[in-house]
Design a protein around this motif. Structure first.
Motif, PDB file in Angstrom:
ATOM      1  N   GLN A   1       3.855  -2.333   9.116  1.00 37.63           N
ATOM      2  CA  GLN A   1       5.287  -2.094   8.957  1.00 37.63           C
ATOM      3  C   GLN A   1       6.002  -3.440   9.052  1.00 37.63           C
ATOM      4  O   GLN A   1       5.508  -4.373   9.688  1.00 37.63           O
ATOM      5  N   ASP A   2       7.164  -3.507   8.436  1.00 39.47           N
ATOM      6  CA  ASP A   2       7.970  -4.724   8.412  1.00 39.47           C
ATOM      7  C   ASP A   2       8.632  -4.916   9.778  1.00 39.47           C
ATOM      8  O   ASP A   2       9.584  -4.212  10.125  1.00 39.47           O
TER       9      ASP A   2
ATOM     10  N   LEU B   1       4.717  -1.027   4.864  1.00 39.93           N
ATOM     11  CA  LEU B   1       4.279  -2.045   3.912  1.00 39.93           C
ATOM     12  C   LEU B   1       2.900  -1.678   3.374  1.00 39.93           C
ATOM     13  O   LEU B   1       2.120  -1.037   4.072  1.00 39.93           O
ATOM     14  N   GLN B   2       2.610  -2.139   2.187  1.00 41.13           N
ATOM     15  CA  GLN B   2       1.295  -1.923   1.591  1.00 41.13           C
ATOM     16  C   GLN B   2       0.325  -2.954   2.141  1.00 41.13           C
ATOM     17  O   GLN B   2       0.558  -4.149   2.040  1.00 41.13           O
TER      18      GLN B   2
ATOM     19  N   PRO C   1       3.705  -8.882  10.046  1.00 39.51           N
ATOM     20  CA  PRO C   1       4.187  -7.511  10.115  1.00 39.51           C
ATOM     21  C   PRO C   1       3.686  -6.881  11.419  1.00 39.51           C
ATOM     22  O   PRO C   1       2.886  -7.481  12.146  1.00 39.51           O
ATOM     23  N   LEU C   2       4.147  -5.689  11.702  1.00 39.89           N
ATOM     24  CA  LEU C   2       3.594  -4.898  12.797  1.00 39.89           C
ATOM     25  C   LEU C   2       2.308  -4.267  12.279  1.00 39.89           C
ATOM     26  O   LEU C   2       2.309  -3.572  11.264  1.00 39.89           O
ATOM     27  N   TYR C   3       1.201  -4.547  12.949  1.00 36.55           N
ATOM     28  CA  TYR C   3      -0.045  -3.831  12.690  1.00 36.55           C
ATOM     29  C   TYR C   3       0.025  -2.610  13.594  1.00 36.55           C
ATOM     30  O   TYR C   3      -0.030  -2.730  14.815  1.00 36.55           O
ATOM     31  N   THR C   4       0.183  -1.426  13.021  1.00 37.73           N
ATOM     32  CA  THR C   4       0.455  -0.231  13.823  1.00 37.73           C
ATOM     33  C   THR C   4      -0.808   0.291  14.498  1.00 37.73           C
ATOM     34  O   THR C   4      -1.928  -0.127  14.190  1.00 37.73           O
TER      35      THR C   4
END
Length: 158
Positions: free
Chosen positions: A50-51, A40-41, A97-100
């Motif tokens: 990421q979604d 994701l932006q 979202p997932l904060y990677t």
């Protein structure tokens, strides 16, 4: 088979599922899916997202496909990417979202201080932490008022 196990590794680059036959001591099926479509932006400089729902759906698809290949499974093991964070609501549903582990916002200077968020947490705890660690991301989000609506608790991997 009678001695088959499923392993699923949910990473930020790929999700890989496999069936391992313990008696034969070998992987008998493997499925790998690229995670590029989950990216994701971010809204902020250094934010890497990421979604989380797309990751869940992809993992579920792989699991169902593996169970279709071998329905007599003895157990399932899961692993996930390190250091990321997903906020959940009271029902266990993802509300962020997932904060990677690649999220670099914790390398920014804390307003009014001459140290980064990661450095401050390291000094306070006595443990070295790096930007991208779930705790650093969570502290950044708390202090910047960025917690998602409905989020009850973060799920941290470390």
């Amino acid at each position: 088979m009678g001695s088959a196990y499923i392993g699923i590794d949910i990473g930020t680059t790929t999700i890989t599922g496999l069936i391992y036959d313990l008696n034969r001591r070998e992987v008998v099926h493997r499925i790998t899916a690229n995670q590029a479509s989950a990216s994701l932006q971010g809204q902020e400089n250094g934010e890497r997202l990421q979604d989380s729902n797309a990751i869940y759906r992809q993992s579920e698809r792989i699991l169902k496909e593996l169970l279709g290949l071998e329905p007599e499974i003895e157990g399932i093991g899961l692993t996930g990417q390190m250091h990321g964070i997903v906020y959940m609501n009271e029902f266990g549903d993802a509300v962020s979202p997932l904060y990677t582990w690649q999220d670099g916002r914790g390398a920014q200077l804390v307003p009014g201080e001459n140290r980064t968020y990661a450095e401050r947490i390291s000094e306070l705890t006595g443990y070295r932490v790096a930007p991208g660690y779930g705790l650093v991301t969570h502290v950044y989000n708390v202090e910047r008022g960025l917690l998602p609506e409905g989020g009850r608790s973060p799920v941290l991997n470390r």
